[in-house]
Design a protein around this motif. Sequence first.
Motif, PDB file in Angstrom:
ATOM      1  N   ASN A  42     -11.350  -2.461  -0.781  1.00  8.01           N
ATOM      2  CA  ASN A  42     -11.017  -1.127  -0.297  1.00  8.01           C
ATOM      3  C   ASN A  42      -9.558  -1.107   0.128  1.00  8.01           C
ATOM      4  O   ASN A  42      -8.851  -2.100  -0.014  1.00  8.01           O
ATOM      5  CB  ASN A  42     -11.957  -0.730   0.837  1.00  8.01           C
ATOM      6  CG  ASN A  42     -11.819  -1.621   2.045  1.00  8.01           C
ATOM      7  OD1 ASN A  42     -10.713  -1.932   2.461  1.00  8.01           O
ATOM      8  ND2 ASN A  42     -12.926  -2.041   2.608  1.00  8.01           N
ATOM      9  N   SER A  43      -9.120   0.010   0.658  1.00 10.65           N
ATOM     10  CA  SER A  43      -7.690   0.227   0.878  1.00 10.65           C
ATOM     11  C   SER A  43      -7.020  -0.789   1.787  1.00 10.65           C
ATOM     12  O   SER A  43      -5.826  -1.005   1.700  1.00 10.65           O
ATOM     13  CB  SER A  43      -7.484   1.613   1.463  1.00 10.65           C
ATOM     14  OG  SER A  43      -8.092   1.661   2.750  1.00 10.65           O
ATOM     15  N   PRO A  93       0.787  -1.234   0.000  1.00  5.89           N
ATOM     16  CA  PRO A  93       0.000   0.000   0.000  1.00  5.89           C
ATOM     17  C   PRO A  93       0.824   1.292   0.000  1.00  5.89           C
ATOM     18  O   PRO A  93       0.433   2.262  -0.601  1.00  5.89           O
ATOM     19  CB  PRO A  93      -0.826  -0.107   1.281  1.00  5.89           C
ATOM     20  CG  PRO A  93      -0.915  -1.556   1.554  1.00  5.89           C
ATOM     21  CD  PRO A  93       0.360  -2.153   1.064  1.00  5.89           C
ATOM     22  N   ASN A  94       1.983   1.303   0.663  1.00 13.20           N
ATOM     23  CA  ASN A  94       2.714   2.566   0.739  1.00 13.20           C
ATOM     24  C   ASN A  94       3.958   2.595  -0.139  1.00 13.20           C
ATOM     25  O   ASN A  94       4.837   3.419   0.047  1.00 13.20           O
ATOM     26  CB  ASN A  94       3.086   2.867   2.194  1.00 13.20           C
ATOM     27  CG  ASN A  94       1.843   3.015   3.040  1.00 13.20           C
ATOM     28  OD1 ASN A  94       0.919   3.710   2.648  1.00 13.20           O
ATOM     29  ND2 ASN A  94       1.827   2.319   4.158  1.00 13.20           N
ATOM     30  N   ASN A 127      -3.798   2.577  -5.111  1.00 12.17           N
ATOM     31  CA  ASN A 127      -4.532   3.762  -4.639  1.00 12.17           C
ATOM     32  C   ASN A 127      -5.391   3.431  -3.424  1.00 12.17           C
ATOM     33  O   ASN A 127      -5.394   2.297  -2.930  1.00 12.17           O
ATOM     34  CB  ASN A 127      -5.344   4.389  -5.772  1.00 12.17           C
ATOM     35  CG  ASN A 127      -6.596   3.596  -6.114  1.00 12.17           C
ATOM     36  OD1 ASN A 127      -6.869   2.549  -5.534  1.00 12.17           O
ATOM     37  ND2 ASN A 127      -7.358   4.088  -7.061  1.00 12.17           N
ATOM     38  N   ARG A 128      -6.139   4.423  -2.959  1.00 12.06           N
ATOM     39  CA  ARG A 128      -6.908   4.244  -1.728  1.00 12.06           C
ATOM     40  C   ARG A 128      -7.961   3.149  -1.845  1.00 12.06           C
ATOM     41  O   ARG A 128      -8.390   2.570  -0.870  1.00 12.06           O
ATOM     42  CB  ARG A 128      -7.574   5.557  -1.331  1.00 12.06           C
ATOM     43  CG  ARG A 128      -6.755   6.359  -0.334  1.00 12.06           C
ATOM     44  CD  ARG A 128      -7.278   7.763  -0.307  1.00 12.06           C
ATOM     45  NE  ARG A 128      -7.425   8.266  -1.658  1.00 12.06           N
ATOM     46  CZ  ARG A 128      -7.696   9.516  -1.989  1.00 12.06           C
ATOM     47  NH1 ARG A 128      -7.891  10.390  -1.084  1.00 12.06           N
ATOM     48  NH2 ARG A 128      -7.767   9.884  -3.244  1.00 12.06           N
ATOM     49  N   ASN A 129      -8.408   2.899  -3.081  1.00 17.61           N
ATOM     50  CA  ASN A 129      -9.427   1.864  -3.275  1.00 17.61           C
ATOM     51  C   ASN A 129      -8.843   0.462  -3.405  1.00 17.61           C
ATOM     52  O   ASN A 129      -9.561  -0.500  -3.599  1.00 17.61           O
ATOM     53  CB  ASN A 129     -10.249   2.167  -4.527  1.00 17.61           C
ATOM     54  CG  ASN A 129     -11.158   3.352  -4.323  1.00 17.61           C
ATOM     55  OD1 ASN A 129     -11.215   3.916  -3.228  1.00 17.61           O
ATOM     56  ND2 ASN A 129     -11.862   3.706  -5.360  1.00 17.61           N
TER      57      ASN A 129
END
Length: 425
Positions: free
Chosen positions: A114-115, A23-24, A87-89
Amino acid sequence: MLPSTLLLFLLFPFCRSVGTIGPNQYVKDGDTIVSKEIKFELGFFSPGNSSYRYVGIWYAKVPQKPVVWVANREKPITDSSGVLKINRNGSLVLFADNKENLVIWSTKISGKTNSSGTSVQLLDTGNLVLVQGENSDDVLWQSFDYPTDTMLPGMKLGLNREVQLNSFLTSWKSQDDPGTGDFSYRLNSTGSPEFFLYNGSTRYWRSGSWPWRNISVSTSHSNPFIFVNNQVETYIIDSAHNTSELSRYVVNYHGTLQRLTWNDIESQWKEIWAAPKYPCDQYGECGAFSTCSPDNIQGLKCTCLPGYEPRSFEDWYQGDGSDGCVSKQPQVSKCENGGFKVVQNVKLPDASISAWMDTKMSAAACKRACLRNCSCLAYSSLEIEGGSGCLAWYGELMDILLFAEEGSDFYVRVDSSELGTCFLF
Ligand SMILES: *[C@@H]1O[C@H](CO)[C@@H](O)[C@H](O)[C@H]1NC(C)=O
Ligand SMILES: *[C@@H]1O[C@H](CO)[C@@H](O)[C@H](O)[C@H]1NC(C)=O
Ligand SMILES: *[C@@H]1O[C@H](CO)[C@@H](O)[C@H](O)[C@H]1NC(C)=O
Ligand SMILES: *[C@@H]1O[C@H](CO)[C@@H](O)[C@H](O)[C@H]1NC(C)=O
Ligand SMILES: *[C@@H]1O[C@H](CO)[C@@H](O)[C@H](O)[C@H]1NC(C)=O
Ligand SMILES: *[C@@H]1O[C@H](CO)[C@@H](O)[C@H](O)[C@H]1NC(C)=O
Ligand SMILES: *[C@@H]1O[C@H](CO)[C@@H](O)[C@H](O)[C@H]1NC(C)=O
Ligand SMILES: *[C@@H]1O[C@H](CO)[C@@H](O)[C@H](O)[C@H]1NC(C)=O
């Protein structure tokens, strides 16, 4: 510190990290990620003489590093500002110029997630997978479902009715442009399912009637596709189980479907099979109701089916059989007083045009079914997984090849005047 994070740090100076985008994390132009055993690599590239930037996957260890998959094939990035991230999704997205909202390309999984904790992994098969969590089998999206021009071992090509997905290969436009070209290799599931190589929307080559046989009829060219056809899925898969051998199928921008393998000794890719290659390979070379014989050495490769004659005698005897043949007698007379003549060792006609199929029917029942209906022009009874099935044709009989050996028996409906020889059925 986790081992994978450690590796990431160690490899950072080379801008090449192993395996996963979390995620990051992000991959910017110049960075790449490699699969665990360093078989495949993902990153930004410029094809041929182009200066445009694309995200792709290529063989990590092979000199020419052939690209096997392209993400943004229709939307190149004009400079080196491209960034790939989750992305956030929870989707993997590609953007440029720091404009995260202007998505150039993304994995479309909207609504599914979702994220919280999706990650992307490049597997040693060359498959890029988006999964829920770090090490999960819960695949939300995979590049194998959206191929470019290349089929790798383990990739399914064809139809999954459950998820409404039909995956197929499309050629690049040119060596410099991975955009969608004219040629595609795809399943047509009308009638009896068959794979076709198309030039635009025109049939260009046909792989042979479905799944009655595991291996495509042209076995002499060692084409190791396995066909699978059940209620949920109809697909082909490369049966090459030798994972130490690098092998791929490609629809190239000249319109050839090739199987290539890497030859370590000569340090180059070798074409070990290709289609269309021989004159009879081209779809409809001899027109309708006619056979094409690749082994014919006398110049005339086209022969009308029993009971049929050339539509245009002049062209025919000058070697152009593309007009095909027409029936000598009206169909009614064949129905009132006729029978069948067998043609052996054929690649059966196109079965997506007016064909009828039953996967469980004896040879005798198949013949009776054809006899009963006057529009039935021909049939073939075939072995299928231990039993027998029936394929019958009601319209144009197209793209029939005649082999010296192998192939199927094909029964053509004829008038009584055609019967009475040793071919009598
Ligand atoms: C790139 O351009 C040069 C010069 O025009 C040409 O000789 C070469 O074949 C091109 N290479 C590719 C991969 O298109
Ligand atoms: C996330 O999904 C929602 C709903 O589909 C959409 O409106 C939004 O733009 C998406 N956000 C991003 C960053 O893509
Ligand atoms: C996101 O998914 C997690 C688990 O998958 C769930 O606990 C959480 O409520 C979800 N968040 C939203 C905003 O839907
Ligand atoms: C399959 O073949 C049929 C009959 O020739 C044609 O009408 C149809 O458009 C084809 N479907 C696809 C997906 O190409
Ligand atoms: C593909 O179709 C186009 C347009 O009909 C034609 O000009 C071209 O020669 C075809 N290509 C091949 C390889 O047959
Ligand atoms: C597998 O492929 C490699 C590389 O081409 C070859 O050296 C090896 O003999 C193959 N093994 C088998 C069992 O076919
Ligand atoms: C003959 O077969 C065709 C094609 O399947 C079908 O449309 C037609 O109704 C059949 N005719 C009879 C008399 O069964
Ligand atoms: C094809 O071969 C595979 C593996 O060898 C087998 O599982 C499958 O049943 C075969 N399919 C047919 C139609 O014979």
